[in-house]
Design a protein around this motif. Structure first.
Motif, PDB file in Angstrom:
ATOM      1  N   PHE A 728       0.823  -1.208   0.000  1.00  0.00           N
ATOM      2  CA  PHE A 728       0.000   0.000   0.000  1.00  0.00           C
ATOM      3  C   PHE A 728       0.859   1.260   0.000  1.00  0.00           C
ATOM      4  N   TRP A 729       2.008   1.240   0.644  1.00  0.00           N
ATOM      5  CA  TRP A 729       2.860   2.430   0.730  1.00  0.00           C
ATOM      6  C   TRP A 729       3.323   2.887  -0.660  1.00  0.00           C
ATOM      7  N   LEU A 730       3.471   1.943  -1.606  1.00  0.00           N
ATOM      8  CA  LEU A 730       3.851   2.330  -2.967  1.00  0.00           C
ATOM      9  C   LEU A 730       2.709   3.102  -3.648  1.00  0.00           C
ATOM     10  N   PHE A 731       1.494   2.629  -3.470  1.00  0.00           N
ATOM     11  CA  PHE A 731       0.328   3.326  -4.006  1.00  0.00           C
ATOM     12  C   PHE A 731       0.231   4.735  -3.404  1.00  0.00           C
ATOM     13  N   ALA A 732       0.384   4.831  -2.090  1.00  0.00           N
ATOM     14  CA  ALA A 732       0.301   6.138  -1.418  1.00  0.00           C
ATOM     15  C   ALA A 732       1.440   7.053  -1.850  1.00  0.00           C
ATOM     16  N   LEU A 733       2.606   6.486  -2.136  1.00  0.00           N
ATOM     17  CA  LEU A 733       3.745   7.292  -2.583  1.00  0.00           C
ATOM     18  C   LEU A 733       3.458   7.891  -3.957  1.00  0.00           C
ATOM     19  N   GLY A 734       2.834   7.098  -4.849  1.00  0.00           N
ATOM     20  CA  GLY A 734       2.430   7.632  -6.148  1.00  0.00           C
ATOM     21  C   GLY A 734       1.372   8.708  -6.005  1.00  0.00           C
ATOM     22  N   TRP A 735       0.450   8.523  -5.078  1.00  0.00           N
ATOM     23  CA  TRP A 735      -0.579   9.528  -4.780  1.00  0.00           C
ATOM     24  C   TRP A 735       0.081  10.842  -4.355  1.00  0.00           C
ATOM     25  N   ALA A 736       1.021  10.751  -3.444  1.00  0.00           N
ATOM     26  CA  ALA A 736       1.710  11.957  -2.982  1.00  0.00           C
ATOM     27  C   ALA A 736       2.474  12.621  -4.120  1.00  0.00           C
ATOM     28  N   ALA A 737       3.075  11.816  -4.993  1.00  0.00           N
ATOM     29  CA  ALA A 737       3.831  12.377  -6.113  1.00  0.00           C
ATOM     30  C   ALA A 737       2.933  13.209  -7.016  1.00  0.00           C
ATOM     31  N   ALA A 738       1.698  12.758  -7.225  1.00  0.00           N
ATOM     32  CA  ALA A 738       0.770  13.503  -8.076  1.00  0.00           C
ATOM     33  C   ALA A 738       0.386  14.835  -7.459  1.00  0.00           C
ATOM     34  N   LYS A 739       0.395  14.932  -6.144  1.00  0.00           N
ATOM     35  CA  LYS A 739       0.013  16.156  -5.455  1.00  0.00           C
ATOM     36  C   LYS A 739       1.210  17.046  -5.128  1.00  0.00           C
ATOM     37  N   ALA A 740       2.393  16.619  -5.523  1.00  0.00           N
ATOM     38  CA  ALA A 740       3.587  17.424  -5.273  1.00  0.00           C
ATOM     39  C   ALA A 740       3.613  18.581  -6.263  1.00  0.00           C
ATOM     40  N   ARG A 741       3.441  19.802  -5.782  1.00  0.00           N
ATOM     41  CA  ARG A 741       3.353  20.960  -6.659  1.00  0.00           C
ATOM     42  C   ARG A 741       4.610  21.814  -6.672  1.00  0.00           C
ATOM     43  N   THR A 742       5.509  21.573  -5.766  1.00  0.00           N
ATOM     44  CA  THR A 742       6.718  22.373  -5.692  1.00  0.00           C
ATOM     45  C   THR A 742       7.930  21.464  -5.724  1.00  0.00           C
ATOM     46  N   THR A 743       9.089  22.067  -5.965  1.00  0.00           N
ATOM     47  CA  THR A 743      10.329  21.284  -5.993  1.00  0.00           C
ATOM     48  C   THR A 743      10.601  20.605  -4.656  1.00  0.00           C
ATOM     49  N   PRO A 744      10.446  21.290  -3.512  1.00  0.00           N
ATOM     50  CA  PRO A 744      10.640  20.579  -2.237  1.00  0.00           C
ATOM     51  C   PRO A 744       9.696  19.393  -2.068  1.00  0.00           C
ATOM     52  N   HIS A 745       8.452  19.537  -2.522  1.00  0.00           N
ATOM     53  CA  HIS A 745       7.507  18.420  -2.439  1.00  0.00           C
ATOM     54  C   HIS A 745       8.004  17.231  -3.241  1.00  0.00           C
ATOM     55  N   ARG A 746       8.451  17.484  -4.464  1.00  0.00           N
ATOM     56  CA  ARG A 746       8.906  16.388  -5.325  1.00  0.00           C
ATOM     57  C   ARG A 746      10.177  15.769  -4.771  1.00  0.00           C
ATOM     58  N   LEU A 747      11.032  16.619  -4.231  1.00  0.00           N
ATOM     59  CA  LEU A 747      12.273  16.109  -3.662  1.00  0.00           C
ATOM     60  C   LEU A 747      11.987  15.197  -2.476  1.00  0.00           C
ATOM     61  N   LEU A 748      10.996  15.561  -1.665  1.00  0.00           N
ATOM     62  CA  LEU A 748      10.670  14.764  -0.483  1.00  0.00           C
ATOM     63  C   LEU A 748      10.148  13.382  -0.876  1.00  0.00           C
ATOM     64  N   VAL A 749       9.229  13.313  -1.868  1.00  0.00           N
ATOM     65  CA  VAL A 749       8.707  12.000  -2.244  1.00  0.00           C
ATOM     66  C   VAL A 749       9.786  11.161  -2.922  1.00  0.00           C
TER      67      VAL A 749
END
Length: 866
Positions: A728-749
């Protein structure tokens, strides 16, 4: 009165919105229900501004001629929040711009419009902002005719203030004036009426009634209205309701803009105004100039009815020569405007909100000349000139010919293949006669002229001519689409066929029509074939805005959606590895992340909680039905599946099984995960949390999923529980990636994936590297360089990936002993064929509109801002 405790952080404010209280107890707003003073308006604005908070956030506001909408608009501008003002009567545009710009705050209409009506509801989608703003950015408006398009005009606080002051100056607005809101608030002309009158402490007669409604005139008289504003179509309505004979004792001036009013009509209304005691101001402007660039002084309207007049105070014009517009005996050039009301520039994506000024002057695209009296006249539109069979045609001259000589109401548009005329039918005029008259006058062959007789001319919600609709009419009779090109009507038909919709208009978007992830892949392939390329953000772009590039080498410079490429590569790797043609595993786990990514973008839309739940349920059905059907068939032909496989329960009941029964673990895991997510988001509190923290919620779910990833909190070993829990964590990680709107967000995921994927497959570093590389591409690169043939193949594989996964277990062994490459190809081809059949089956079972579905094999993606 101080509206805010202090100025906003990192931005400016609009003085006219911040200084409402200076006008004291004067009447600010008049509605059918009563009046609102400036003091009361200032209090409401201050209260709403405090709700919006001190930190700058992007506020999406559906424009409406109501007190509630006006209060939120002024509150945001007074508090320094950039406002994305969208058409309130166009839900499709609201949805498209919400998807394209991801606003931090979305405002929803409240009940009623009067002074005692309910306030509009403010939905905070996050506490801070997902965006970087330039300090000068104040307002985002759609350009004329681009309803719902991601292309927006960026206006500054100086633009708005300077334009309001300029208009108030040349109109001579007094604090005793009261102007009616006859135009939509989201339209720059209508908004300029609001701003210029509030600047001078004048009153606004706030109403959504049309001038064709008798109740409008009752309110206007009761409110002692002094000012009316209209586009050309408004004046047609005024003629119908007998405006010339109305008793309007307080009317001081009438303004006209939003398109050319025929000179004889200008003369008529100018003379009428002289007789009735009011002035007619003919004006000229564009959204890119915050509304106004020129006005014709009323005393000159009768003598020079064809002129736009002189520049507004603070502005200036220049004429720049263009070779193709030289006219004998005339000094004609493109009209270029300079002034403090010229926009900062355009925005195409949320990244552009951080930009400062990118333009200093405005090239209007209009061809003009300067008369001996110093007045400017528009003589044509540079971008509207057509070259048909070698002949240079100005559609505006065609309109003028039929209108002035024959009294026909006409809109003319077209392309290099022909001229299209939309004509209001009149006695004695049929299509053949009109076609012959234009052909004789302009030397065109009749076959190049398309005439459509209509009960009324197509118009935009603002009342301006809808030339996109005219062009669409011209393509209704086209039966063939030229390679690399497509007409609007052809594209509407394409959308209707693929999305199974009966009502598709040029303003429709893929997102607004409820396109799902299967249709995303299919539609992208067809669009690229028709247009010669795949436009950026095409899924949120109105059909009328989709364009074929003038010069494009087919087969070169193409791009492929990264999520589509990953699905295609992953399914090939899955089948190829199972067929022992090569060894590259990890495809199924990468697809789980892609599934989460697409779930977030296709199902977590601005739609209501029930709509989300219904669409998620439909998504589950579209995964489960093909799986159950194929499993039943496989059991009939002797495959070692049993009832637990048929009911999608095998992995839950027998997680330690390593035999053929475990083949469908991926499908079962995806169904279980979607069911769990459906149940979770059905909870009102969780639904609200997701809307407020779209990035934070999936990150929290990643952390929750890691408890099973690392076998913490006393849970059984991974091999003893269903895979849905452990992945499930892989699915949630992809979910978070789609909602990453800034460079720090993308870097974190990305860092989260780098920290958690290694070790998940002990002793298989290549498998882990495959998942990590694919995930990084998904996060950082929305598209990949490609070729149109590669795009076609990848699209077929991606769209059929679920079916290929289901069926390959039974298909590749048939030829495995003969040829491993042949067994791979046969499994892929059979899966594609099964996908087509299963899609027809699920469509027939569906009694509801097609959902914004996501799943493996039905996946596509909304293009995400890089």
């Amino acid at each position: 009165m101080t509206l805010l405790p202090g100025p906003p952080v990192g931005g400016h404010t609009l003085p006219l919105a911040h200084s409402l209280a200076l006008h004291g107890d004067r009447t600010a707003l008049v509605t059918a229900e009563g009046e609102v003073s400036y003091g009361e308006l200032a209090r409401r604005v201050a209260d709403t501004a405090r709700q919006l908070g001190p930190g700058r956030r992007l506020v999406l506001l559906p424009g409406a001629n109501t007190v509630g909408a006006l209060v939120v608009h002024l509150a945001a501008l007074s508090a320094g929040h950039p406002v994305l003002l969208v058409p309130g009567d166009h839900p499709e545009a609201v949805a498209a711009l919400t998807a394209a710009y991801d606003p931090d705050v979305v405002v929803h209409p409240g009940p009623g419009s009067g002074p005692e009506s309910g306030a509009w509801r403010i939905e905070e989608r996050r506490t801070g902002s997902a965006h970087d703003f330039h300090p000068d950015l104040a307002l985002l408006l759609s350009t004329s005719g681009s309803t719902g398009s991601p292309k927006l005009v960026r206006l500054s606080y100086e633009n708005l203030q300077a334009n309001a002051e300029s208009i108030a100056d040349y109109l001579g607005i007094r604090d005793t004036d009261r102007a009616a809101t006859t135009l939509p608030m989201h339209y720059c002309y209508g908004l300029s009426v609001v701003h210029s009158h509030l600047l001078r402490g004048a009153g606004l007669v706030v109403t959504e009634l049309s001038v064709a409604d008798a109740c409008f005139w009752d309110l206007f008289r009761t409110a002692r209205g002094t000012a009316l504003a209209g586009v050309p179509y408004t004046f047609d309505l005024l003629d119908r309701v007998g405006f010339a004979e109305m008793e309007l004792p307080h009317l001081r001036y009438v303004t006209q803009a939003g398109g050319r009013l025929a000179p004889e009509r200008v003369s008529h209304y100018a003379e009428l105004g002289k007789r009735r005691g009011w002035d007619l101001f003919v004006m000229y402007g564009q959204t890119e100039a915050t509304a106004r660039m020129a006005y014709l002084p009323p005393e000159l309207a009768t003598a020079h009815p064809g002129a736009i007049g002189v520049p507004v105070p603070g502005g200036s014009f220049a004429l720049e020569a263009v070779d193709e517009t030289v006219m004998e005996g005339e000094d004609v050039g493109e009209l270029v405007y300079s002034g403090p009301n010229v926009m900062l520039g355009y925005a195409h994506t949320p990244d552009d909100l951080a930009l400062g000024r990118t333009v200093d002057t405005l090239r209007t695209g209009d061809l003009a000349r300067r008369t001996d009296e110093g007045l400017y006249e528009i003589v044509g539109r540079r971008s509207r000139f057509l070259k048909i069979l070698g002949l240079r045609i100005d559609p505006q001259q065609v309109e003028a010919l039929l209108e002035q000589r024959h009294g026909l109401s006409v809109l003319a548009a077209g392309d290099d293949d022909g001229l299209t005329l939309a004509v209001v039918g009149e006695p004695g005029w049929d299509e053949r006669r009109i076609r012959r008259r234009v052909a004789d006058e302009f030397g065109l062959p009749t076959r190049a002229i398309r005439v459509h007789l209509l009960p009324e001319l197509p118009r935009l919600p603002t009342g301006k001519p809808d030339y996109q609709a005219v062009r669409a009419l011209g393509r209704q009779d086209d039966t063939e689409v030229p390679p690399g090109g497509a007409g609007i009507d052809d594209l509407c038909a394409l959308y209707a066929r693929i999305l199974d919709r009966t009502k598709v208009t040029p303003d429709s978007t893929f997102v607004g029509l409820g396109g799902d992830s299967l249709s995303y892949v299919e539609m992208s392939l067809h669009l690229e074939e028709r247009l010669g390329h795949l436009p950026t953000s095409w899924h949120t772009t109105p059909i009328s805005e989709l364009r074929t590039p003038e010069r494009k080498t087919r087969g070169r410079g193409r791009a492929l959606e990264t999520s589509v490429a990953l699905r295609a590569v992953a399914i090939v790797c899955i089948v190829g590895s199972h067929a022992r043609l090569f060894e590259l595993r990890g495809g199924a786990h990468l697809l789980l992340a892609v599934a989460g990514f697409n779930f977030a973008r296709f199902l977590l839309t601005p739609a209501g909680r029930r709509d989300r739940a219904r669409n998620t349920g439909r998504s589950i059905v579209r995964i489960a039905v093909p799986c159950v059907v194929w499993t039943a068939f496989a059991m009939l032909i002797g495959t070692d599946y049993d009832l637990s496989n048929l009911l999608l329960l095998h992995n839950a009941l027998f997680p330690q099984d390593t035999g053929p029964g475990i083949h469908l673990w991926f499908v079962e895991a995806l169904v279980y995960i979607l069911l769990a997510t459906l149940a979770l988001l059905a909870l009102p509190a969780v639904d609200r949390a997701e809307r407020r923290f779209p990035y934070g919620l999936p990150l929290a779910l990643v952390l929750l999923g890691l408890l099973t990833r690392y076998e913490l909190v006393g849970l059984p070993a991974r091999s003893q529980i269903t895979d849905a829990v452990t992945v499930f964590w892989l699915f949630a990680l992809g979910w978070a990636a789609a909602k990453a709107r800034t460079t720090p967000h993308r870097l974190l995921v990305t860092l989260a994936a780098l920290a958690t994927v290694p070790g998940f497959f002990p002793g298989e570093p290549r498998r882990e590297a495959f998942v990590l590389i694919g995930f990084a591409l998904l996060v950082w690169f929305p598209t990949l360089p490609s070729h149109h043939r590669v795009n076609q193949v990848a699209g077929l594989l991606a769209a059929a990936s679920l079916s290929i996964y289901l069926t390959h277990w039974q298909i590749y062994p048939i030829l495995d002993g003969v040829s491993e490459p042949l067994s791979l190809v046969s499994a892929l081809l059979f899966g594609i064929a099964y996908a087509k059949g299963s899609d027809r089956l699920t469509r027939r079972l569906s009694a509801l509109p097609r959902p914004a579905a996501l799943h493996l094999g039905r996946s596509g993606s909304r293009r995400r801002r890089p």
